[in-house]
Design a protein around this motif. Structure first.
Motif, PDB file in Angstrom:
ATOM      1  N   SER A 131      55.640 -51.662 124.187  1.00  0.00           N
ATOM      2  CA  SER A 131      54.943 -50.433 123.801  1.00  0.00           C
ATOM      3  C   SER A 131      55.920 -49.265 123.793  1.00  0.00           C
TER       4      SER A 131
ATOM      5  N   THR B  75      54.423 -52.356 119.461  1.00  0.00           N
ATOM      6  CA  THR B  75      53.122 -51.821 119.065  1.00  0.00           C
ATOM      7  C   THR B  75      52.443 -51.161 120.252  1.00  0.00           C
ATOM      8  N   ASP B  76      51.619 -50.182 119.958  1.00  0.00           N
ATOM      9  CA  ASP B  76      50.754 -49.586 120.972  1.00  0.00           C
ATOM     10  C   ASP B  76      49.298 -49.984 120.728  1.00  0.00           C
ATOM     11  N   SER B  77      49.056 -50.783 119.698  1.00  0.00           N
ATOM     12  CA  SER B  77      47.708 -51.261 119.385  1.00  0.00           C
ATOM     13  C   SER B  77      47.385 -52.480 120.239  1.00  0.00           C
TER      14      SER B  77
ATOM     15  N   GLY C 261      58.119 -54.581 114.076  1.00  0.00           N
ATOM     16  CA  GLY C 261      56.923 -53.790 114.276  1.00  0.00           C
ATOM     17  C   GLY C 261      55.684 -54.658 114.089  1.00  0.00           C
ATOM     18  N   ARG C 262      54.551 -54.123 114.505  1.00  0.00           N
ATOM     19  CA  ARG C 262      53.285 -54.861 114.446  1.00  0.00           C
ATOM     20  C   ARG C 262      52.889 -55.208 113.011  1.00  0.00           C
ATOM     21  N   LYS C 263      53.038 -54.260 112.078  1.00  0.00           N
ATOM     22  CA  LYS C 263      52.671 -54.539 110.684  1.00  0.00           C
ATOM     23  C   LYS C 263      53.531 -55.650 110.109  1.00  0.00           C
TER      24      LYS C 263
END
Length: 186
Positions: free
Chosen positions: A85, A70-72, A47-49
């Motif tokens: 995404s 991620t969608d950010s 994940g992004r984090k």
């Protein structure tokens, strides 16, 4: 088809991070099978984090293809990173799994893990239970609303007190097949 394997550390009370995001409680005094596991994988899902947490650190992942979910908005810092995404989540994972290669390591992200569990995408769980109680933090499992039956594949106990558990999702049997066969007999 390539297998997706979750391999991560958890405290005895079920946390993957301490209350302040700390992971300094993870034992590093032995290999714990990581060298062989690393050799069996060529790609990593995270994940992004999780990516942001390891970005800039010396990475043992340098020779691995990394997929960040991620969608950010995300500026891709190097060509070995591919952003996925939620828009085409299942289709993209299926496409990646069909590419010839080694196993895929589901490295981290509790939210990402929940999505993979909901879609029954994990081929194997390798959970290293560390002999520590954190008393709080980020739980390994959250946002899971349905029972998930697991099949124990094996376990290993280390001198440090760490216990490594290996599971697979127990297959579901479709009883409607029997119903169809019974109807055809009548």
């Amino acid at each position: 088809m390539r297998k997706i394997i979750l391999n991560l550390a958890v405290s005895l009370d079920g946390f993957i991070e301490g209350p302040n995001g700390e992971i300094d409680w993870c034992l590093t005094d032995q290999d714990y099978g990581m060298e062989a596991f690393f050799e069996s994988t060529d790609s990593i899902f995270m994940g992004r984090k999780c990516y942001d947490m390891i970005d800039g650190l010396p990475s043992p992942f340098a020779d691995k293809q990394i997929y960040v979910f991620t969608d950010s908005p995300f500026i891709i810092p190097n060509p070995r990173i591919i952003v996925i995404s939620s828009k085409n989540f299942l289709k993209d994972i299926q496409t990646i799994r069909e590419v010839p290669g080694k196993n895929i390591w589901l490295f981290g992200g509790a939210t990402l893990l929940s999505s993979f569990i909901k879609h029954r995408l994990i081929g194997e769980f390798i959970i290293s239970v560390h002999p520590v109680v954190l008393g709080g933090g980020k739980p390994l499992f959250f946002d899971i609303h349905d029972k998930l039956d697991l099949l124990l594949l094996g376990s290993e106990t280390f001198s440090s007190g760490l216990i490594q558990l290996k599971y697979a999702i127990k297959p579901k049997f479709d009883f409607s097949i029997l119903d169809q066969q019974l109807k055809s007999l009548n």
